[in-house]
Scaffold this motif. Structure first.
Motif, PDB file in Angstrom:
ATOM      1  N   ASP A  43       0.828  -1.205   0.000  1.00  0.00           N
ATOM      2  CA  ASP A  43       0.000   0.000   0.000  1.00  0.00           C
ATOM      3  C   ASP A  43       0.865   1.258   0.000  1.00  0.00           C
ATOM      4  O   ASP A  43       1.958   1.279   0.590  1.00  0.00           O
ATOM      5  CB  ASP A  43      -0.891   0.032   1.257  1.00  0.00           C
ATOM      6  N   PHE A  44       0.319   2.294  -0.654  1.00  0.00           N
ATOM      7  CA  PHE A  44       0.945   3.621  -0.622  1.00  0.00           C
ATOM      8  C   PHE A  44      -0.184   4.581  -0.270  1.00  0.00           C
ATOM      9  O   PHE A  44      -1.009   4.915  -1.118  1.00  0.00           O
ATOM     10  CB  PHE A  44       1.550   3.924  -1.999  1.00  0.00           C
ATOM     11  N   VAL A  45      -0.260   4.945   1.009  1.00  0.00           N
ATOM     12  CA  VAL A  45      -1.403   5.705   1.507  1.00  0.00           C
ATOM     13  C   VAL A  45      -1.017   7.167   1.728  1.00  0.00           C
ATOM     14  O   VAL A  45       0.006   7.452   2.342  1.00  0.00           O
ATOM     15  CB  VAL A  45      -1.908   5.115   2.845  1.00  0.00           C
ATOM     16  N   ALA A  46      -1.845   8.064   1.215  1.00  0.00           N
ATOM     17  CA  ALA A  46      -1.652   9.492   1.503  1.00  0.00           C
ATOM     18  C   ALA A  46      -2.546   9.853   2.679  1.00  0.00           C
ATOM     19  O   ALA A  46      -3.735   9.528   2.686  1.00  0.00           O
ATOM     20  CB  ALA A  46      -2.011  10.318   0.284  1.00  0.00           C
ATOM     21  N   GLU A 173       9.646  -2.785   6.494  1.00  0.00           N
ATOM     22  CA  GLU A 173       8.334  -3.122   5.930  1.00  0.00           C
ATOM     23  C   GLU A 173       7.520  -1.862   5.672  1.00  0.00           C
ATOM     24  O   GLU A 173       6.670  -1.833   4.808  1.00  0.00           O
ATOM     25  CB  GLU A 173       7.532  -3.999   6.906  1.00  0.00           C
ATOM     26  N   LEU A 174       7.811  -0.822   6.507  1.00  0.00           N
ATOM     27  CA  LEU A 174       6.955   0.364   6.497  1.00  0.00           C
ATOM     28  C   LEU A 174       7.803   1.626   6.378  1.00  0.00           C
ATOM     29  O   LEU A 174       8.804   1.774   7.069  1.00  0.00           O
ATOM     30  CB  LEU A 174       6.169   0.393   7.821  1.00  0.00           C
ATOM     31  N   VAL A 175       7.371   2.523   5.461  1.00  0.00           N
ATOM     32  CA  VAL A 175       8.018   3.833   5.406  1.00  0.00           C
ATOM     33  C   VAL A 175       6.978   4.885   5.763  1.00  0.00           C
ATOM     34  O   VAL A 175       5.874   4.887   5.210  1.00  0.00           O
ATOM     35  CB  VAL A 175       8.621   4.113   4.012  1.00  0.00           C
ATOM     36  N   LEU A 176       7.363   5.755   6.727  1.00  0.00           N
ATOM     37  CA  LEU A 176       6.483   6.837   7.130  1.00  0.00           C
ATOM     38  C   LEU A 176       7.114   8.148   6.675  1.00  0.00           C
ATOM     39  O   LEU A 176       8.259   8.432   7.008  1.00  0.00           O
ATOM     40  CB  LEU A 176       6.302   6.833   8.651  1.00  0.00           C
ATOM     41  N   ALA A 177       6.348   8.908   5.886  1.00  0.00           N
ATOM     42  CA  ALA A 177       6.907  10.142   5.336  1.00  0.00           C
ATOM     43  C   ALA A 177       5.990  11.294   5.710  1.00  0.00           C
ATOM     44  O   ALA A 177       4.795  11.267   5.405  1.00  0.00           O
ATOM     45  CB  ALA A 177       7.045  10.012   3.826  1.00  0.00           C
ATOM     46  N   LEU A 196       8.928   6.308  -3.799  1.00  0.00           N
ATOM     47  CA  LEU A 196       8.038   5.764  -2.772  1.00  0.00           C
ATOM     48  C   LEU A 196       7.078   4.754  -3.392  1.00  0.00           C
ATOM     49  O   LEU A 196       6.842   3.673  -2.826  1.00  0.00           O
ATOM     50  CB  LEU A 196       7.260   6.892  -2.081  1.00  0.00           C
ATOM     51  N   ALA A 197       6.574   5.103  -4.553  1.00  0.00           N
ATOM     52  CA  ALA A 197       5.662   4.186  -5.252  1.00  0.00           C
ATOM     53  C   ALA A 197       6.386   2.882  -5.607  1.00  0.00           C
ATOM     54  O   ALA A 197       5.840   1.785  -5.439  1.00  0.00           O
ATOM     55  CB  ALA A 197       5.113   4.852  -6.510  1.00  0.00           C
ATOM     56  N   GLY A 204       6.689  -2.996  -0.067  1.00  0.00           N
ATOM     57  CA  GLY A 204       6.715  -2.212   1.157  1.00  0.00           C
ATOM     58  C   GLY A 204       5.396  -1.483   1.344  1.00  0.00           C
ATOM     59  O   GLY A 204       4.566  -1.447   0.440  1.00  0.00           O
ATOM     60  N   ALA A 205       5.200  -0.944   2.529  1.00  0.00           N
ATOM     61  CA  ALA A 205       4.018  -0.132   2.778  1.00  0.00           C
ATOM     62  C   ALA A 205       4.465   1.295   3.049  1.00  0.00           C
ATOM     63  O   ALA A 205       5.480   1.506   3.718  1.00  0.00           O
ATOM     64  CB  ALA A 205       3.257  -0.670   3.979  1.00  0.00           C
ATOM     65  N   VAL A 206       3.714   2.267   2.495  1.00  0.00           N
ATOM     66  CA  VAL A 206       4.076   3.665   2.692  1.00  0.00           C
ATOM     67  C   VAL A 206       2.867   4.415   3.238  1.00  0.00           C
ATOM     68  O   VAL A 206       1.756   4.259   2.723  1.00  0.00           O
ATOM     69  CB  VAL A 206       4.514   4.316   1.359  1.00  0.00           C
ATOM     70  N   ILE A 207       3.089   5.197   4.310  1.00  0.00           N
ATOM     71  CA  ILE A 207       2.078   6.170   4.722  1.00  0.00           C
ATOM     72  C   ILE A 207       2.734   7.539   4.599  1.00  0.00           C
ATOM     73  O   ILE A 207       3.792   7.775   5.197  1.00  0.00           O
ATOM     74  CB  ILE A 207       1.588   5.945   6.167  1.00  0.00           C
ATOM     75  N   MET A 208       2.112   8.397   3.807  1.00  0.00           N
ATOM     76  CA  MET A 208       2.711   9.688   3.520  1.00  0.00           C
ATOM     77  C   MET A 208       1.729  10.789   3.892  1.00  0.00           C
ATOM     78  O   MET A 208       0.611  10.846   3.377  1.00  0.00           O
ATOM     79  CB  MET A 208       3.062   9.770   2.031  1.00  0.00           C
TER      80      MET A 208
END
Ligand SMILES: Nc1ncnc2c1ncn2[C@@H]1O[C@H](COP(=O)(O)OP(=O)(O)OP(=O)(O)O)[C@@H](O)[C@H]1O
Ligand SMILES: [Mg+2]
Lengths: 245, 426
Positions: A43-46, A173-177, A196-197, A204-208
């Motif tokens: 997931d890539f969550v805004a 596993e997770l990137v927080l931006a 990030l994408a 990986g999972a991204v919360i931005m």
């Protein structure tokens, strides 16, 4: 089959009934109010919403940096708040990468050392393999030729790419931006969002956190926070189903 | 990535802070060394002065004692013990007593615990005709000193005359043209001239010395003597004679005493007093040294803690500045998983390094400037005499330790910074 898979692979983040209140001289601030969500690998969550709505607070809680007043949060199937402070640091090193609006590179270390600084945690890890990985990441982010320059010698866009490489060094596993493109011009924003994408695409999972509509568009899904409450979440089931099936 | 790299990079980045810390340590180390050196050089210098005074006094004392001994020797025996019924005017007139007393008196005296006299010499004296030579001589029979039972043996003032020997005064052997070793006859008895004395200008020049027992036999006075000569001890009181008399009367109530040569003895005594004065001066110098050394120690006892306190506050302040400057860095490092122990070590090792390099700088500065300031501030004492190898070692160990202690609180603050607190202000 599907059931078994979700059992085997925990969601990257699973949050249930999160609350965070701050007591200040002016009174209590309910910064995060009953928030529940799940973020899966890939997931890539805004995360967006007005200023002061609690985005950063939620991100810090998700990053094992700020314990929630109420509720439970699991990262890679584990509740980091069951650990003590040192245990949480080790946990973060292993599972979470951070990217900040101000990059926060260490001014006296060159590019390569800035990426490797996350490796200060474990002397036992083979330094050579870490160096190789740092090299690869920097090469990939197109700053492989600036390895021994200090941050102040780099452009803004390059600095954020170094910060991203630092976040990805230990393959979390997770990137927080938190507003990673907030200081960047459109061109450099584009590059960071693409990386990030790519990270999400690689599992990986991204919360931005972002205010920027273009950045929001680059994410696969979004969460809207307002006054500490999660108003809408278009982590479309379809999206997830798609990704998982 | 290792810690020492992080620390050294940071130091070269923020040179000023590190240099100020180092300079603070260096200054403190130099101050402490200089204070110690100054204190010790003062003590050493006064010790040297006192040692010289003592050596000089000892030299003088030796001289003095030699002088006194010579005076005593010159005086010969200055106490005469005569039989009680002896008329002293007769003694002054003819130079010896006509009355006699038993020879054992000398032994009795020697075996008593008498302290006021020394060197007992019994003798039998009589003026008589030397029939063979037709001359008047003073014949003295001597047997050598009777050793005092309770005292260490002393070298005798007069050697006994061997049996069969005669000792002659100058006038006698000169006029008779006799040499040592010559045979001669006295009252029908054969003797050998054991010793021929040089001229003395006294009645010694017409005196003949003989072994006491032979003399007693010749004069028909077996077991009798008419005087015991003695040397008075160096008693301190003015009434020496009174003291001696009091003591003697207890042991030999049948005797009386006289004294000769008081003025010479008084001179010897005044020298003894000079010795006492010198000793008093040394004692005064010593007590002055102890007192001023204590004063300096007291002063250093105030100065050194102040220097150390200032240095520690200085280091703590600079550390705190460093921590504040690096709050964001600490937050980020903590966020990406760097343990608080590593943060603590990073700040502490920086302080330790500043302490060590500062100590080296301070020691170097001290060593370089010492020769220039030696005469002015350190009594001209060589550096090696005031500061030992262990002092350097202590400085090199203590400075980093104190620096670490001073930086402890700021470092702990850094290590315990909550990264969330730092990062939410992003
Ligand atoms: N440690 C704290 N103590 C007191 N209040 C806090 C603290 N942290 C956050 N807050 C308050 O909680 C609310 C949410 O803050 P937060 O920083 O999460 O907002 P945000 O959505 O990130 O805002 P922005 O978009 O401006 O960054 C704010 O009102 C803020 O003042
Ligand atoms: Mg924010």
């Amino acid at each position: 089959m599907y059931y078994a898979m979700t059992e085997a692979r925990h969601p990257a983040v699973k949050a249930r009934g999160l609350h965070k209140r701050f007591v200040t001289a002016e009174g209590e601030v309910h910064a995060v109010n009953d928030v529940s969500f799940e973020v899966q690998a890939g997931d890539f969550v805004a995360l967006h919403g007005p200023s002061g709505c609690g985005k950063s607070t939620l991100l810090l809680m998700t990053g094992a940096l700020l314990s929630p007043g109420e509720g439970i949060i699991e990262i890679a199937g584990k509740n980091p708040y069951e650990l003590n402070a040192e245990g949480r640091a080790t946990f973060r090193a292993a599972h979470v990468g951070f990217v900040f609006q101000q990059f926060h590179l260490i001014p006296y270390l060159d590019v390569l050392d800035n990426v490797l600084v996350g490796d200060l945690v474990s002397q036992s890890v083979d330094d050579v393999s870490m160096r190789e990985r740092a090299h690869d990441l920097l090469e990939k982010f197109n700053i492989g030729h600036r390895l021994h320059h200090v941050p102040s010698k780099l452009s803004i866009g390059e600095q954020q790419r170094v910060a991203l490489a630092r976040a990805l060094l230990r393959a979390p596993e997770l990137v927080l931006a938190d507003e990673p493109t907030g200081n960047l011009d459109p061109e450099n924003s584009e590059i960071i969002l693409q990386h990030l994408a790519d990270f999400a695409d690689e599992g990986g999972a991204v919360i931005m956190v972002t205010h920027d509509d273009r950045a929001r568009a680059a994410a696969k899904s979004s969460m809207h926070l307002d006054a500490g409450r999660l108003l809408e979440s278009d982590q479309g089931e379809s999206d997830k189903e798609e990704g998982d099936s | 990535m290792n810690l020492s790299r992080l620390v050294t990079r940071e130091i070269s980045h923020r040179k000023t802070n590190f240099f100020l810390t180092l300079a603070g340590v260096a200054l403190a180390v130099t101050c402490v060394l200089a204070t110690l050196a100054a204190m010790r050089s003062y003590d050493l210098n006064s010790d040297r002065i006192i040692a010289k005074m003592e050596a000089d006094t000892q030299q003088e004392m030796k001289q003095l004692e030699d002088d006194i001994r010579k005076t005593m020797k010159g005086l010969g025996f200055n106490i005469y013990i005569f039989p009680k019924d002896q008329d002293m005017s007769e003694v002054y007139d003819q130079g010896y007593a006509s009355k006699t007393m038993p020879e054992e008196y000398a032994t009795t005296l020697a075996n008593s615990k008498i302290v006021t006299v020394n060197h007992l010499l019994p003798s039998l004296t009589q003026k008589l005709e030397w029939p063979e030579k037709k001359r008047t001589v003073i014949l003295i029979g001597v047997r050598g000193e009777v050793p005092l039972a309770h005292r260490d043996p002393k070298s005798p003032l007069i050697d006994p005359v061997k049996k069969g020997d005669l000792v002659l005064g100058y006038e006698l052997h000169r006029s008779l043209d006799l040499k040592e070793g010559d045979e001669l006859v006295f009252k029908g008895k054969k003797f050998k001239l054991g010793k021929a004395y040089p001229e003395r200008g006294t009645k010694d020049d017409i005196t003949m010395w003989m072994n006491l027992s032979e003399c007693q036999e010749l004069l028909g006075k077996q077991g009798q003597i008419n005087a015991i000569q003695a040397l008075e001890c160096n008693c301190a009181t003015l009434d020496r004679l009174g003291e001696i008399r009091a003591e003697l009367m207890q042991i030999l109530p049948d005797t009386q005493i006289t004294e000769t040569g008081s003025t010479a003895l008084a001179r010897a005594e005044s020298r003894t007093k000079a010795k006492a004065t010198a000793e008093k001066q040394i004692a005064a110098a010593k007590s002055h040294r102890t007192q001023s050394s204590a004063e300096r120690e007291k002063f250093a006892g105030i100065l050194l803690p102040i220097v150390l306190l200032f240095a520690m506050v200085w280091i703590a302040m600079l550390s705190l500045m460093n921590v504040r400057e690096r709050v964001m860095e600490i937050g980020v490092l903590r966020a990406i998983g760097v343990g608080s122990k590593i943060i603590l070590s990073a700040f502490l090792s920086r302080a330790v390094l500043a302490g060590l390099l500062g100590a080296i700088a301070g020691v170097t500065a001290f060593v370089i400037t010492y020769p220039l300031l030696k005469e002015r501030f350190f009594q001209g004492v060589a550096m090696g005499d005031v500061l030992a190898g262990s002092d350097w070692l202590v400085a090199l160990v203590a400075a980093p330790v104190l620096a670490a202690v001073s930086a402890w609180l700021p470092s702990l603050m850094a290590a315990q910074k909550d990264p969330a607190d730092v990062l939410r202000h992003d």
